[in-house]
Scaffold this active site. Sequence first.
Site, PDB file in Angstrom:
ATOM      1  N   ASP A   9       0.855  -1.199   0.000  1.00 49.25           N
ATOM      2  CA  ASP A   9       0.000   0.000   0.000  1.00 49.25           C
ATOM      3  C   ASP A   9       0.889   1.247   0.000  1.00 49.25           C
ATOM      4  O   ASP A   9       1.737   1.405   0.877  1.00 49.25           O
ATOM      5  CB  ASP A   9      -0.879  -0.058   1.262  1.00 49.25           C
ATOM      6  CG  ASP A   9      -1.929   1.032   1.292  1.00 49.25           C
ATOM      7  OD1 ASP A   9      -2.970   0.835   1.951  1.00 49.25           O
ATOM      8  OD2 ASP A   9      -1.718   2.105   0.691  1.00 49.25           O
ATOM      9  N   ASP A  27      -3.568   2.395  -5.508  1.00 41.93           N
ATOM     10  CA  ASP A  27      -2.325   2.299  -4.715  1.00 41.93           C
ATOM     11  C   ASP A  27      -2.241   1.063  -3.822  1.00 41.93           C
ATOM     12  O   ASP A  27      -1.512   1.056  -2.848  1.00 41.93           O
ATOM     13  CB  ASP A  27      -2.146   3.579  -3.879  1.00 41.93           C
ATOM     14  CG  ASP A  27      -3.008   3.596  -2.632  1.00 41.93           C
ATOM     15  OD1 ASP A  27      -4.109   3.020  -2.660  1.00 41.93           O
ATOM     16  OD2 ASP A  27      -2.568   4.180  -1.633  1.00 41.93           O
ATOM     17  N   GLU A  28      -3.009   0.023  -4.139  1.00 39.25           N
ATOM     18  CA  GLU A  28      -2.965  -1.202  -3.334  1.00 39.25           C
ATOM     19  C   GLU A  28      -2.880  -2.436  -4.218  1.00 39.25           C
ATOM     20  O   GLU A  28      -3.651  -2.581  -5.160  1.00 39.25           O
ATOM     21  CB  GLU A  28      -4.240  -1.332  -2.505  1.00 39.25           C
ATOM     22  CG  GLU A  28      -4.235  -0.541  -1.233  1.00 39.25           C
ATOM     23  CD  GLU A  28      -5.564  -0.694  -0.524  1.00 39.25           C
ATOM     24  OE1 GLU A  28      -5.833  -1.780   0.004  1.00 39.25           O
ATOM     25  OE2 GLU A  28      -6.337   0.275  -0.555  1.00 39.25           O
TER      26      GLU A  28
HETATM   27  N1  DCP Z   1      -8.604   8.800  -1.932  1.00 37.66           N
HETATM   28  C1  DCP Z   1      -9.592   9.725  -2.277  1.00 37.66           C
HETATM   29  N2  DCP Z   1     -10.728   9.806  -1.525  1.00 37.66           N
HETATM   30  C2  DCP Z   1     -10.910   9.022  -0.421  1.00 37.66           C
HETATM   31  C3  DCP Z   1      -9.925   8.071  -0.085  1.00 37.66           C
HETATM   32  C4  DCP Z   1      -8.772   7.992  -0.867  1.00 37.66           C
HETATM   33  O1  DCP Z   1      -9.435  10.439  -3.273  1.00 37.66           O
HETATM   34  N3  DCP Z   1     -12.023   9.144   0.322  1.00 37.66           N
HETATM   35  C5  DCP Z   1      -7.363   8.735  -2.749  1.00 37.66           C
HETATM   36  C6  DCP Z   1      -6.289   9.584  -2.135  1.00 37.66           C
HETATM   37  C7  DCP Z   1      -5.312   8.637  -1.540  1.00 37.66           C
HETATM   38  C8  DCP Z   1      -5.494   7.386  -2.382  1.00 37.66           C
HETATM   39  O2  DCP Z   1      -6.846   7.394  -2.816  1.00 37.66           O
HETATM   40  O3  DCP Z   1      -3.982   9.134  -1.579  1.00 37.66           O
HETATM   41  C9  DCP Z   1      -5.211   6.108  -1.623  1.00 37.66           C
HETATM   42  O4  DCP Z   1      -6.084   5.979  -0.525  1.00 37.66           O
HETATM   43  P1  DCP Z   1      -5.643   5.343   0.853  1.00 37.66           P
HETATM   44  O5  DCP Z   1      -6.884   5.103   1.623  1.00 37.66           O
HETATM   45  O6  DCP Z   1      -4.714   4.195   0.624  1.00 37.66           O
HETATM   46  O7  DCP Z   1      -4.870   6.532   1.574  1.00 37.66           O
HETATM   47  P2  DCP Z   1      -3.417   7.095   1.439  1.00 37.66           P
HETATM   48  O8  DCP Z   1      -2.592   6.344   0.460  1.00 37.66           O
HETATM   49  O9  DCP Z   1      -3.531   8.555   1.158  1.00 37.66           O
HETATM   50  O10 DCP Z   1      -2.840   6.940   2.889  1.00 37.66           O
HETATM   51  P3  DCP Z   1      -2.296   5.654   3.656  1.00 37.66           P
HETATM   52  O11 DCP Z   1      -0.843   5.931   3.884  1.00 37.66           O
HETATM   53  O12 DCP Z   1      -3.058   5.607   4.923  1.00 37.66           O
HETATM   54  O13 DCP Z   1      -2.518   4.472   2.793  1.00 37.66           O
HETATM   55 CA    CA Z   2      -2.393   4.102   0.559  1.00 38.16          CA
END
Ligand code: DCP
Ligand code: CA
Length: 402
Positions: free
Chosen positions: A6, A101-102
Amino acid sequence: MILHIDLDAFFAAIEQRDNPQLRGKPIIVGGPVPARGVAATASYEARRYGIYSGMPLSKAMRLCPQAILVPGNFFKYEKASDQFVRICSSFTPLVEQISLDEIFLDLEGTNLLWPSSIWVAREIQARVKREIGITCSVGIASQKTVAKVASGVRKPNGVTLVPQGEEKEFLTPLSLDKLPGCGPKTQAVLRNFEIVKIGDLAKMHPEHVRLLLGQHGLYLWQVANGQDFSEVSPPQPAKSTGRSTTFPFDTRNPEFILAMLYYLSQRVAKDLRESSISGRCLTLTARSADFATFCMQETLPYPINTAHEIFQNSKLILSKLWDGYTSLRLIGVSISQFNRLNQQLHLFKPKFLGWEKIEQAMDQIRAKYGFLSIYPASIARLEGIYPVEHRGLKLATPSLSR
Ligand code: DCP
Ligand code: CA
């Protein structure tokens, strides 16, 4: 072992990568539709103030007034995501991307190739850092859900391994919001019964869970008990390639309908050639103004991938399918039963005046100057009806596209 990888604070990490002034600072990336006013994500520096994805921007700015708000750039995130998939796919073909991103990786059968699952995890982290310029966290376990939960334990840039046989112990003390698939509504139902930890759910009687939450609850109960048997499933290649369109008006004008059929054939043929495939089965679909759908399939003696051949064959099928009087609202053509190109020469394939060569040359021109830089003259009549874009005609009128 299964790896769940992730990317950390994905959108925010990309913005910090590209602008040194944002590094080490609380930043919030606005959503894809800024007018909706929620945060897509926030850097870890901003999360310390309690900001999370989906939070209204007004609230986020109240919590952390010094936060820097940056607009998102989806094109960049897609490019990084493609690089991420490519890196992961170099360790095994058993790759399942579940979001931008996963990614899940199943390392089964690679034990002679790579020293250990931890080694693969570190190697992926190093390459993601080197090639994309951001960090990621990895969870390693014998089950998908456990690996996914584990990747969140040591964020950012962490690796967490749950040894086989210790899945249930690992999950037991965690709160229910850590369990994928257990959303706020499910948590609220369970909270009424003082079920707040994953271990509390695991201890319930399955029949009680089923009565409260139905079949999905039963699945969650199984997962909570360390029994997630789902497999990493790589995407299956498409079995057919096709295009269809709803007309902006109902019509029985044969020139217009045939022009559109030829245009769609051009699109389908281009897709086929881009994937280096051809196909033997042609399906034609037509929908009348009163929403009756007619479909006819024909298996050809040899596989085709030129617009000329697709169109000539569809025209024949259309003459059987359509009486010429009924008004139509939709037409579509698709090709299936794929062959990889150059697999086999076809003895009975007639020479269509070198159409393959002609269309390959058209592909090159179109790649450089746009899809409509060159086309058969009979398609020209469509240009007055549809707006022209670089990628071709803008087919669906806004009121018709859902
Ligand atoms: N995203 C979005 N709206 C949301 C959730 C996520 O646009 N409600 C987008 C922005 C994030 C990406 O998807 O950067 C990936 O979501 P993640 O939940 O994996 O969150 P992050 O990668 O930002 O943080 P983490 O380090 O907790 O994985
Ligand atoms: Ca993420």
